[in-house]
Design an enzyme around this catalytic site. Structure first.
Site, PDB file in Angstrom:
ATOM      1  N   HIS A 204      -7.107   4.449  -8.417  1.00  0.00           N
ATOM      2  CA  HIS A 204      -7.212   4.051  -7.022  1.00  0.00           C
ATOM      3  C   HIS A 204      -8.140   2.849  -6.944  1.00  0.00           C
ATOM      4  CE1 HIS A 204      -4.995   7.227  -5.103  1.00  0.00           C
ATOM      5  NE2 HIS A 204      -5.704   8.177  -5.684  1.00  0.00           N
TER       6      HIS A 204
ATOM      7  N   CYS B  85      -5.215   0.165  -5.880  1.00  0.00           N
ATOM      8  CA  CYS B  85      -5.125  -0.318  -4.502  1.00  0.00           C
ATOM      9  C   CYS B  85      -6.176  -1.374  -4.202  1.00  0.00           C
ATOM     10  CB  CYS B  85      -5.271   0.826  -3.522  1.00  0.00           C
ATOM     11  SG  CYS B  85      -3.753   1.720  -3.312  1.00  0.00           S
TER      12      CYS B  85
END
Length: 503
Positions: free
Chosen positions: A291, A334
């Site tokens: 992430h 991300c």
């Protein structure tokens, strides 16, 4: 007649010698041991996997039949007028060797084997070994290549002078092509060839002939259960980690996967990597699957790590043995919550084809895709990359990111991420063609530029580089690897991009 029926017809007509000839002509395309090709159908399946043969691209089939002079079959299959308008995948070098083999009789072949008695194994000199098989063995022993015809010239000058002149004509024609195009050497390079050339390597390329393997460190963060509830588990990342391990191992890297690394573990692993002696290695690669947010990535403990903290571990001060060597970072994480939307193509240009990412499950209200950032409205699953402004001002770094700053990137829970899967596919496809890494990344961008889902979400990777030379990986001597797929596990992959999002 349907295209697959044509392929079956060819398989039924050609004999074993024809099969060996076709496999020989396709050796530079397949990049593998062609002795395992059992039939024309077997060969055609491999060519389909390489995306060089299909109903829309029958040119290679027509040219193969034309070279081995099966003109009747060309007419019967209505392929006689089929010609490619682009560069033919059968190399002129491979065609030259095949043409030479047709003019070498049994007595001349016996004399050739006699002259090679001290260079080839006895099994390659037996009576039943064909001329093409002798050529293949010479290539294995590094006695013959598209830019190294001297030994064959010398042999044919003694055995069949007329064929020696044929080689001279080939070299003259290739020299003219090089002058007209500005290209000096178009041949694929193997690691053994790079070692042999040593200091003669193109000064515009990083040396890739070190005595020790390069190193690839992969951070594969999946389990975020002990971190913030906003960071969900990254299902599908195992497909990326497996594909990366296979490809970098094939590229002769020593590969280490660090699963579920915290912030401290990521930094300590990078410091350990920096403490190594890389003086006999060519480069270092680091891949981060996690992430992320703008400017950084997350450890599985939910703690942020700035990209700059990771790259600085390998700068010239902290890792002197990597000075002047490429340091490659690939970031799948991300970068934000924005979604790239498709825009109309210019009126004077054809629109890019849209590839749906909802082929398995329908889209509708309440349908959510997975992202690799903190939860956001819609729970979009993104693997956006780290911002380019975090790059250190040091030479010989390349950072390839799955998406621009502030944007999401798509991860398929069953098939992996668009970016990493395309990267692996294009490395396998283009390294054997001697493509440099930046050119391969451009192909990755082209890959993803054509993809979208039913909501017109798109994703465009980006890369930032201050490399001072081209990164050209030596062509591995091992066959091209098979990549895993969701449905086949570790079985052969046809390099198809994933087309579904988790909903």
């Amino acid at each position: 007649m349907e295209f697959r029926e044509k392929l079956l017809k060819v398989d039924q007509v050609l004999n074993s010698d024809d099969t060996k000839a076709l496999a020989f002509l396709c050796k530079d395309i397949l990049k593998c041991d062609i002795s395992s090709v059992e039939s024309p159908i077997d060969l055609f399946q491999r060519l389909e996997e390489k995306d060089v043969l299909s109903e829309d691209q029958p040119y290679l089939l027509a040219d193969l039949l034309r070279v081995i002079e099966h003109f009747k079959l060309l007419r019967e299959l209505d392929l006689n007028s089929t010609m490619s308008t682009t560069v033919n995948p059968i190399t002129p070098y491979r065609k030259l060797l095949y043409e030479l083999s047709k003019d070498i009789g049994q007595k001349e072949l016996k004399n050739i084997k006699f002259l090679l008695n001290n260079d080839l194994q006895s099994s390659a000199l037996e009576l039943n070994v064909s001329t093409l098989e002798v050529f293949l063995e010479m290539e294995r022993k590094d006695l013959l290549s598209s830019s190294n015809l001297l030994r064959l010239e010398k042999i044919l000058k003694d055995v069949r002078p007329a064929l020696w002149k044929q080689i001279q004509q080939f070299k003259d024609s290739q020299g003219k092509i090089a002058q007209e195009t500005g290209l000096v050497d178009l041949r694929p390079r193997s690691s053994s060839d790079a070692s042999r050339r040593g200091k003669d390597l193109d000064a515009k390329e990083y040396p890739m002939s070190g005595p020790k393997k390069s190193y690839c460190l992969i951070f594969n963060n999946f389990d975020f259960s002990s971190s913030s509830p906003e960071l969900s588990d990254r299902t599908g990342t195992h497909m990326d980690a497996e594909s990366l391990s296979i490809v970098f191992d094939w590229l002769d890297f020593e590969v280490k996967v660090e699963p579920n690394a915290t912030r401290d573990k990521m930094l300590s692993s990078m410091r350990e990597l920096a403490s190594r002696d890389h003086s006999e290695m060519d480069c270092v690669a680091c891949v981060i699957l996690s992430h992320g947010l703008k400017g950084g990535v997350y450890g599985v403990d939910g703690e942020e790590v700035q990209l700059e903290e990771l790259t600085e571990c390998l700068n010239g001060v902290r890792c002197a043995s990597l000075i002047g060597k490429p340091k490659l970072f690939f970031i799948q994480a991300c970068q934000g919550n924005k979604m790239e939307q498709g825009v109309p193509a210019q009126a004077n240009r054809p629109a890019l084809p849209e590839v749906s990412d909802q082929t398995e499950r329908p889209s509708g209200p309440g349908v959510h895709a997975q992202t690799d950032g903190p939860s956001s409205p819609g729970d979009l699953c993104s693997d956006a990359s780290v911002a380019s402004e975090t790059l250190p001002s040091m030479a010989d770094f390349l950072t390839a990111m799955s998406t621009p700053p502030s944007y999401v990137s798509v991860r398929n829970p069953e098939k992996g991420t668009w970016f990493i899967q395309s990267l692996c596919r294009n490395l396998v496809r283009l390294v054997p063609s001697d493509k440099d890494l930046v050119s391969i990344l451009i192909e990755v961008i082209q890959d993803l530029k054509k993809k979208s889902n039913s909501s017109n979400w798109r994703q465009i990777p980006e890369y930032t580089t201050n490399l001072t030379k081209l990164v050209v990986f030596p062509v591995p001597e091992r066959p091209c690897p098979s990549l895993p797929t969701a449905s086949t596990g570790s079985r052969k992959c046809r390099f198809s991009m994933p087309h579904t999002l988790m909903v």
